[in-house]
Write a protein that holds these residues in place. Structure first.
Motif, PDB file in Angstrom:
ATOM      1  N   SER A 133       0.798  -1.229   0.000  1.00 41.98           N
ATOM      2  CA  SER A 133       0.000   0.000   0.000  1.00 41.98           C
ATOM      3  C   SER A 133       0.826   1.273   0.000  1.00 41.98           C
ATOM      4  CB  SER A 133      -0.909   0.012   1.239  1.00 41.98           C
ATOM      5  OG  SER A 133      -0.114   0.190   2.401  1.00 41.98           O
ATOM      6  N   GLY A 134       2.076   1.147   0.453  1.00 43.01           N
ATOM      7  CA  GLY A 134       2.891   2.345   0.560  1.00 43.01           C
ATOM      8  C   GLY A 134       2.689   3.126   1.855  1.00 43.01           C
ATOM      9  N   HIS A 135       1.724   2.704   2.681  1.00 43.60           N
ATOM     10  CA  HIS A 135       1.576   3.340   3.994  1.00 43.60           C
ATOM     11  C   HIS A 135       2.660   2.798   4.917  1.00 43.60           C
ATOM     12  CE1 HIS A 135      -2.208   5.291   3.224  1.00 43.60           C
ATOM     13  NE2 HIS A 135      -2.657   4.178   2.666  1.00 43.60           N
ATOM     14  N   SER A 136       3.089   3.637   5.899  1.00 49.00           N
ATOM     15  CA  SER A 136       4.064   3.057   6.824  1.00 49.00           C
ATOM     16  C   SER A 136       3.571   3.068   8.261  1.00 49.00           C
ATOM     17  CB  SER A 136       5.421   3.730   6.676  1.00 49.00           C
ATOM     18  OG  SER A 136       5.257   5.106   6.605  1.00 49.00           O
ATOM     19  N   PHE A 137       4.020   2.088   8.973  1.00 51.34           N
ATOM     20  CA  PHE A 137       3.593   1.877  10.356  1.00 51.34           C
ATOM     21  C   PHE A 137       4.831   1.851  11.239  1.00 51.34           C
ATOM     22  CE2 PHE A 137       0.708  -0.269   7.433  1.00 51.34           C
ATOM     23  CZ  PHE A 137      -0.475   0.381   7.736  1.00 51.34           C
ATOM     24  N   GLU A 138       4.745   2.615  12.321  1.00 48.77           N
ATOM     25  CA  GLU A 138       5.878   2.707  13.228  1.00 48.77           C
ATOM     26  C   GLU A 138       5.486   1.961  14.504  1.00 48.77           C
ATOM     27  OE1 GLU A 138       7.326   6.848  13.320  1.00 48.77           O
ATOM     28  OE2 GLU A 138       7.460   6.493  15.482  1.00 48.77           O
ATOM     29  N   LEU A 139       6.281   0.955  14.855  1.00 48.60           N
ATOM     30  CA  LEU A 139       5.897   0.105  15.985  1.00 48.60           C
ATOM     31  C   LEU A 139       6.801   0.355  17.176  1.00 48.60           C
ATOM     32  CD1 LEU A 139       5.638  -3.205  13.918  1.00 48.60           C
ATOM     33  CD2 LEU A 139       3.847  -1.523  14.331  1.00 48.60           C
ATOM     34  N   GLU A 140       6.188   0.397  18.363  1.00 52.02           N
ATOM     35  CA  GLU A 140       7.008   0.467  19.574  1.00 52.02           C
ATOM     36  C   GLU A 140       6.418  -0.467  20.619  1.00 52.02           C
ATOM     37  OE1 GLU A 140       8.866   3.826  22.520  1.00 52.02           O
ATOM     38  OE2 GLU A 140       8.067   4.509  20.587  1.00 52.02           O
ATOM     39  N   GLU A 141       7.293  -1.254  21.260  1.00 48.52           N
ATOM     40  CA  GLU A 141       6.806  -2.294  22.180  1.00 48.52           C
ATOM     41  C   GLU A 141       6.744  -1.855  23.630  1.00 48.52           C
ATOM     42  OE1 GLU A 141       8.282  -6.282  22.038  1.00 48.52           O
ATOM     43  OE2 GLU A 141       8.672  -6.110  19.877  1.00 48.52           O
ATOM     44  N   GLY A 142       5.760  -2.389  24.345  1.00 49.29           N
ATOM     45  CA  GLY A 142       5.653  -2.153  25.784  1.00 49.29           C
ATOM     46  C   GLY A 142       5.247  -3.442  26.494  1.00 49.29           C
ATOM     47  N   LEU A 143       5.411  -3.434  27.813  1.00 47.88           N
ATOM     48  CA  LEU A 143       5.097  -4.636  28.597  1.00 47.88           C
ATOM     49  C   LEU A 143       3.705  -4.525  29.215  1.00 47.88           C
ATOM     50  CD1 LEU A 143       8.460  -4.904  30.577  1.00 47.88           C
ATOM     51  CD2 LEU A 143       7.722  -6.424  28.699  1.00 47.88           C
ATOM     52  N   ILE A 144       3.004  -5.666  29.226  1.00 46.27           N
ATOM     53  CA  ILE A 144       1.720  -5.729  29.928  1.00 46.27           C
ATOM     54  C   ILE A 144       1.527  -7.148  30.459  1.00 46.27           C
ATOM     55  CG2 ILE A 144       0.266  -6.396  27.950  1.00 46.27           C
ATOM     56  CD1 ILE A 144      -1.837  -4.359  29.067  1.00 46.27           C
ATOM     57  N   GLY A 145       0.729  -7.271  31.518  1.00 48.13           N
ATOM     58  CA  GLY A 145       0.367  -8.589  32.030  1.00 48.13           C
ATOM     59  C   GLY A 145       1.445  -9.215  32.891  1.00 48.13           C
ATOM     60  N   GLY A 146       1.553 -10.543  32.797  1.00 51.44           N
ATOM     61  CA  GLY A 146       2.501 -11.285  33.632  1.00 51.44           C
ATOM     62  C   GLY A 146       3.944 -10.875  33.407  1.00 51.44           C
ATOM     63  N   VAL A 147       4.350 -10.709  32.150  1.00 49.96           N
ATOM     64  CA  VAL A 147       5.748 -10.289  31.891  1.00 49.96           C
ATOM     65  C   VAL A 147       6.033  -8.944  32.543  1.00 49.96           C
ATOM     66  CG1 VAL A 147       6.378 -11.534  29.783  1.00 49.96           C
ATOM     67  CG2 VAL A 147       5.056  -9.427  29.601  1.00 49.96           C
ATOM     68  N   ALA A 148       5.040  -8.074  32.567  1.00 46.55           N
ATOM     69  CA  ALA A 148       5.230  -6.759  33.191  1.00 46.55           C
ATOM     70  C   ALA A 148       5.339  -6.909  34.713  1.00 46.55           C
ATOM     71  CB  ALA A 148       4.075  -5.829  32.825  1.00 46.55           C
ATOM     72  N   ILE A 149       4.558  -7.816  35.274  1.00 45.93           N
ATOM     73  CA  ILE A 149       4.656  -8.086  36.718  1.00 45.93           C
ATOM     74  C   ILE A 149       6.061  -8.590  37.037  1.00 45.93           C
ATOM     75  CG2 ILE A 149       3.824  -9.585  38.593  1.00 45.93           C
ATOM     76  CD1 ILE A 149       1.070  -9.547  37.247  1.00 45.93           C
TER      77      ILE A 149
ATOM     78  N   ARG B  67      -3.272  -9.353  39.565  1.00 47.03           N
ATOM     79  CA  ARG B  67      -3.131 -10.339  38.490  1.00 47.03           C
ATOM     80  C   ARG B  67      -2.881  -9.664  37.131  1.00 47.03           C
ATOM     81  NH1 ARG B  67      -6.076 -15.467  39.456  1.00 47.03           N
ATOM     82  NH2 ARG B  67      -6.436 -15.455  37.219  1.00 47.03           N
ATOM     83  N   PRO B  68      -2.345 -10.438  36.176  1.00 48.92           N
ATOM     84  CA  PRO B  68      -2.110  -9.895  34.836  1.00 48.92           C
ATOM     85  C   PRO B  68      -3.364  -9.269  34.223  1.00 48.92           C
ATOM     86  CG  PRO B  68      -1.145 -12.092  35.025  1.00 48.92           C
ATOM     87  CD  PRO B  68      -1.863 -11.828  36.305  1.00 48.92           C
TER      88      PRO B  68
END
Ligand code: IPM
Ligand code: MG
Length: 363
Positions: free
Chosen positions: A33-49, A88-89
């Motif tokens: 499509s030519g559109h661009s997506f910028e991704l950034e990761e964050g923690l949630i749930g058990g891994v965040a705990i 809890r997560p």
């Protein structure tokens, strides 16, 4: 063209694998499509705990508040099952819904013809089923106060509170009408107004709002009756709008009758923010085995393209690509039936990406 910013929260169990798959498909869309997506990761749930001591760390919330949309995998697992409810997560999920004011949860229940045999209902009953549950997500007994376990006369008493303001009801009911207008123009409002005052108010608000949508056919059902009608005449529904707790229960029922729980996406929408996630959970029993069905998460990305970015063609291309691989017989173990081609997460994802171009050209 500016890039669309997406906060990516993989979460627990199969979350990381299925989100990775969905991101690969998104890259495919980017390419076509030519559109661009910028991704950034964050923690949630058990891994965040585990890493930050809480299920929704402030930095994750900040990331989501800056993003145009949030893509979430799944949270929870046996490792965290013995924590108190407030730690809890799942708490991370409830907090993010509230913090982003994601009041309307859209959960489509659609039967895919190639998978119809996997439905627990008879084919002739379930054929053609294609409805969407719109569940209110930031109110009701989930958040109402007072809540807790108290002592009364030396005995424990558990209290939760069902609570809705008319404005909270109205905004989700309006969303229900708007979605119905874009579909088959039929709205089923679900309550328990034969017993609950909250539901009486709910029904009144629906009656007030229907005047603004004269083309929409409105049906009111009590929640117990609705639970029954969903298995008796699922193909008669178009849009079901209901409160948080009823919607939690009915949307699981709706998902399972399609025979394709691993296929169903969801969108949680507010005025400003939006979060997309598969309906199914973190499936810790199959995590890391490379066999999880990525389709629900991939279709959640399609919903993101449609509702957050208004990229209808791109959304349709993903949905069509999924249908194409199903028609070609690709199946992850959860939807496998004899004579089909059993594949893992990676093969399924690659097959969808290969079909994406064909799907793209067809629009
Ligand atoms: C859902 C889930 C959650 C809910 C849990 C995990 C808190 O069942 O998204 O339907 O009850 O809302
Ligand atoms: Mg649920």
């Amino acid at each position: 063209m500016p890039a669309y910013k997406i906060a990516v929260l993989k979460g627990d169990g199969i979350g990381p694998e299925i989100v990775e798959s969905a991101i690969k498909v998104l890259k495919g869309v980017e390419h076509l499509s030519g559109h661009s997506f910028e991704l950034e990761e964050g923690l949630i749930g058990g891994v965040a705990i585990d890493q930050k001591g809480e299920p929704l760390p402030q930095e994750t919330l900040d990331l989501c508040l800056k993003a145009d949309a949030v893509l979430l995998g799944a949270v929870g697992g046996p490792k965290w099952d013995n924590l108190p409810t407030s730690k809890r997560p799942e708490r991370g999920l409830l907090e993010i819904r509230k913090a982003l004011d994601l009041y309307a949860n859209l959960r489509p229940a659609k039967v895919y013809e190639p998978l119809i045999g996997a439905s627990p209902l008879k084919e002739e009953v379930v054929r053609g089923t294609d409805f969407i549950v719109i569940r209110e997500l930031t109110g009701d007994v989930y958040y109402g106060e007072p809540r807790g376990i108290f002592l009364e006369g030396g005995k424990r008493i558990g209290i939760n509170t069902m609570r809705y303001t008319e404005d909270e009801i109205r905004r989700v009911v309006v969303k229900g009408f708007e979605v119905a207008m874009k579909r088959r123009k039929k709205l089923t409002s679900v309550d328990k107004s034969n017993v609950l005052e909250v539901s009486g108010l709910w029904r009144d608000v629906v009656e007030e709002e229907r005047k603004n949508y004269p083309e929409v056919e409105v049906e009111h059902l009590y929640v117990d009756n609705c639970a029954m009608q969903i298995v008796r005449r699922p193909s008669s529904f178009d849009v079901i709008v209901t409160g948080n707790i009823f919607g939690d229960i009915l949307s699981d029922e709706a998902a399972v009758i399609t025979g394709s729980l691993g296929m169903l996406p969801s969108a949680s929408l507010g005025e400003r923010y939006a979060l997309y996630e598969p309906i199914h959970g973190s499936a810790p029993d199959i995590a890391g085995k490379g066999i999880a069905n990525p389709i629900a998460t991939i279709l959640s990305v399609a919903m993101m393209l449609r509702y957050s970015f208004h990229l209808e063609k791109e959304a349709k291309a993903i949905e069509r690509a999924v249908e194409l691989v199903l028609e070609k017989g690709y199946r992850t173990p959860d939807i496998y039936s004899e004579g089909c081609l059993k594949v893992g997460t990676k093969e399924m994802t690659d097959a969808i990406i290969s079909s994406l171009e064909e799907a793209w050209q067809s629009f």
